[in-house]
Design a protein around this motif. Structure first.
Motif, PDB file in Angstrom:
ATOM      1  N   MET A   1      54.843 -87.495 -14.008  1.00 27.55           N
ATOM      2  CA  MET A   1      56.069 -87.083 -13.329  1.00 27.55           C
ATOM      3  C   MET A   1      56.554 -85.786 -13.946  1.00 27.55           C
ATOM      4  N   SER A   2      56.945 -84.877 -13.098  1.00 30.85           N
ATOM      5  CA  SER A   2      57.480 -83.604 -13.524  1.00 30.85           C
ATOM      6  C   SER A   2      56.446 -82.883 -14.395  1.00 30.85           C
ATOM      7  N   ALA A   3      56.811 -82.477 -15.582  1.00 30.36           N
ATOM      8  CA  ALA A   3      55.883 -81.729 -16.436  1.00 30.36           C
ATOM      9  C   ALA A   3      54.647 -82.528 -16.814  1.00 30.36           C
TER      10      ALA A   3
ATOM     11  N   SER B   1      52.934 -84.277 -14.864  1.00 30.67           N
ATOM     12  CA  SER B   1      51.935 -84.094 -13.807  1.00 30.67           C
ATOM     13  C   SER B   1      51.180 -82.790 -14.013  1.00 30.67           C
TER      14      SER B   1
ATOM     15  N   PRO C   1      55.431 -79.791  -9.056  1.00 34.50           N
ATOM     16  CA  PRO C   1      56.585 -80.684  -8.924  1.00 34.50           C
ATOM     17  C   PRO C   1      57.851 -79.865  -8.682  1.00 34.50           C
ATOM     18  N   HIS C   2      58.854 -80.497  -8.125  1.00 36.55           N
ATOM     19  CA  HIS C   2      60.153 -79.856  -7.861  1.00 36.55           C
ATOM     20  C   HIS C   2      60.006 -78.665  -6.914  1.00 36.55           C
TER      21      HIS C   2
ATOM     22  N   LYS D   1      63.057 -76.897  -5.547  1.00 37.92           N
ATOM     23  CA  LYS D   1      63.774 -76.028  -6.493  1.00 37.92           C
ATOM     24  C   LYS D   1      63.001 -74.736  -6.748  1.00 37.92           C
TER      25      LYS D   1
ATOM     26  N   ASP E   1      61.712 -83.032  -4.853  1.00 34.26           N
ATOM     27  CA  ASP E   1      62.533 -84.067  -5.464  1.00 34.26           C
ATOM     28  C   ASP E   1      63.124 -84.980  -4.423  1.00 34.26           C
TER      29      ASP E   1
END
Length: 117
Positions: A48-50, A52, A89-90, A93, A117
């Motif tokens: 998840m997030s970083a 990934s 991810p994100h 943003k 997100d």
């Protein structure tokens, strides 16, 4: 699905515990690369997030889009190389704060999976 959750401490628990897992989520340890490569051959890794980002081959794309995140000025941005795609991810943003994101993606040589997100 008959899943159970086990909290694993890389510093104190035996790696054999992980061999019984079907899924590992949120990996963050520095001395487990060999284990993760073997594990990923027959199991699922979820980042998840970083986390990934560390599953892919290299951080070139994220480094191009958000160079300010490389505040340590790392020159070696290789990662674990466990997946054959790049993950962003994100996405929602990044799209807002990187005006050239579509141009960068169009010129990129790898498949990219974008996750909002």
């Amino acid at each position: 699905m008959n899943l159970t959750v086990t909290i694993f401490d890389y510093d104190t628990d035996a790696p054999a515990i992980l061999m019984k897992a079907d899924v590992i989520e949120f990996i963050r340890a520095s001395n487990t690369v060999k284990f993760l490569k073997n594990f990923s051959n027959t199991n699922i890794l979820i980042g998840m997030s970083a986390s990934s980002l560390i599953l892919q081959k290299v951080l070139t794309l994220i480094n191009q889009l958000t160079p300010e995140m490389n505040f340590l000025n790392l020159t070696n941005i290789n990662t674990l190389n466990l997946v054959v795609v790049e993950i962003l991810p994100h996405w929602n943003k990044l799209e807002d704060r990187s005006p050239n994101i579509h141009k960068v993606l169009n010129n990129y040589n790898y498949d990219v999976i974008t996750l909002s997100d």
